[in-house]
Design an enzyme around this catalytic site. Sequence first.
Site, PDB file in Angstrom:
ATOM      1  N   SER A 162       0.832  -1.191   0.000  1.00  0.00           N
ATOM      2  CA  SER A 162       0.000   0.000   0.000  1.00  0.00           C
ATOM      3  C   SER A 162       0.878   1.257   0.000  1.00  0.00           C
ATOM      4  O   SER A 162       1.632   1.471  -0.948  1.00  0.00           O
ATOM      5  CB  SER A 162      -0.974  -0.030   1.189  1.00  0.00           C
ATOM      6  N   LEU A 163       0.832   2.089   1.055  1.00  0.00           N
ATOM      7  CA  LEU A 163       1.649   3.309   1.036  1.00  0.00           C
ATOM      8  C   LEU A 163       3.137   2.994   0.930  1.00  0.00           C
ATOM      9  O   LEU A 163       3.935   3.834   0.497  1.00  0.00           O
ATOM     10  CB  LEU A 163       1.374   4.174   2.265  1.00  0.00           C
TER      11      LEU A 163
ATOM     12  N   HIS B 238      -8.794   1.007  -0.202  1.00  0.00           N
ATOM     13  CA  HIS B 238      -8.647   0.036  -1.290  1.00  0.00           C
ATOM     14  C   HIS B 238      -9.971  -0.598  -1.726  1.00  0.00           C
ATOM     15  O   HIS B 238     -10.076  -1.813  -1.890  1.00  0.00           O
ATOM     16  CB  HIS B 238      -7.622  -1.041  -0.916  1.00  0.00           C
TER      17      HIS B 238
END
Length: 337
Positions: free
Chosen positions: A118-119, A227
């Site tokens: 993710s990040l 998401h």
Amino acid sequence: MVHVVLFMDDTYQERLFFGFWIECVMNRAFLFPGQGAQQIGMGQDLVCSYPESQAVFDEVDDALGERLSNIIWGDDQDTLTLTRNTQPALLAMSIAVMRALKTHGLQIHQAHYVAGHSLGEYSALVAANALSLFDAARLVRLRGVAMQEAVPLGEGAMAAIIGLDIDTVKSIISDASHSKLCQVANDNDCSQVVVSGHREAVQAVVTLAEGRGARRAIMLPVSAPFHCTLMEPAATVMAEALSTVTISRPTVPLLPNVSASPVSDPATIRSLLVDQVTGVVRWRETIMALGRLGITETWEIGAGKALSGMVRRIERNMITRQIASPSDIMKIVDHGV
């Protein structure tokens, strides 16, 4: 044959020999953690040992126009856990580790691929020299704010389903479907799937999963349903922001969350970063792809150990290392990598 006999009589020499042989043939990927890995005080030992790591936190503070480092090294876990703070904090931590490694001659060239959860994909791009730390800090702060604001507080939720594979979870989502939305958000490993969407739909999936054999099905303490397609407003914000920054060809290829296939083209990376906001984090497929690409070892760069646990559940023969502290770094250095 003579060497084998000698090493069998000397376990220590045998370990040295085979350790050297393994390092000679090792194909390595660097992995970067995402939200959930944050800890109060993370990086303090690094900045005490490495001025280069202190400079990372200073640059992130400058990029944000505030002393985020005071939050990271303070005592308020709730404030650190706010998405707007967590995302740049974890970016800073990962790059602080990378800069510390660099002082020992351990650079991105020690990896064949990078990937971030993710990040963590932004951390991977900074580490691979595709994105500047200054730009990345501002982007992930904006990303955190935009994701938080995309859905009114309390309307969205996420849940972790433990002990069921993604196909089973998709079937449960279908069976629990109604007017509200629930989608797979993270395919983390062979038995850990995270779902995201409207709170009542996510709760319905949790209830069904418990009756379908899940070891655990738990609501997650997050402030927004990341998401999933409810994040479309945030994706629009990120598309505009990403259009204004320079993305270069990474030093080593990136395996993005939404495709789980190596990319190096800057335009493709830019597009996939937008898609990532609403797309599934295909972590299980990413690690499987690394295995097919010949990767035999991963380094988890930054806070936490969650990614290494996932790797071991997906590719049991893949060696994992976690690097977050000066002692972790010295173990790598002393090992002669």
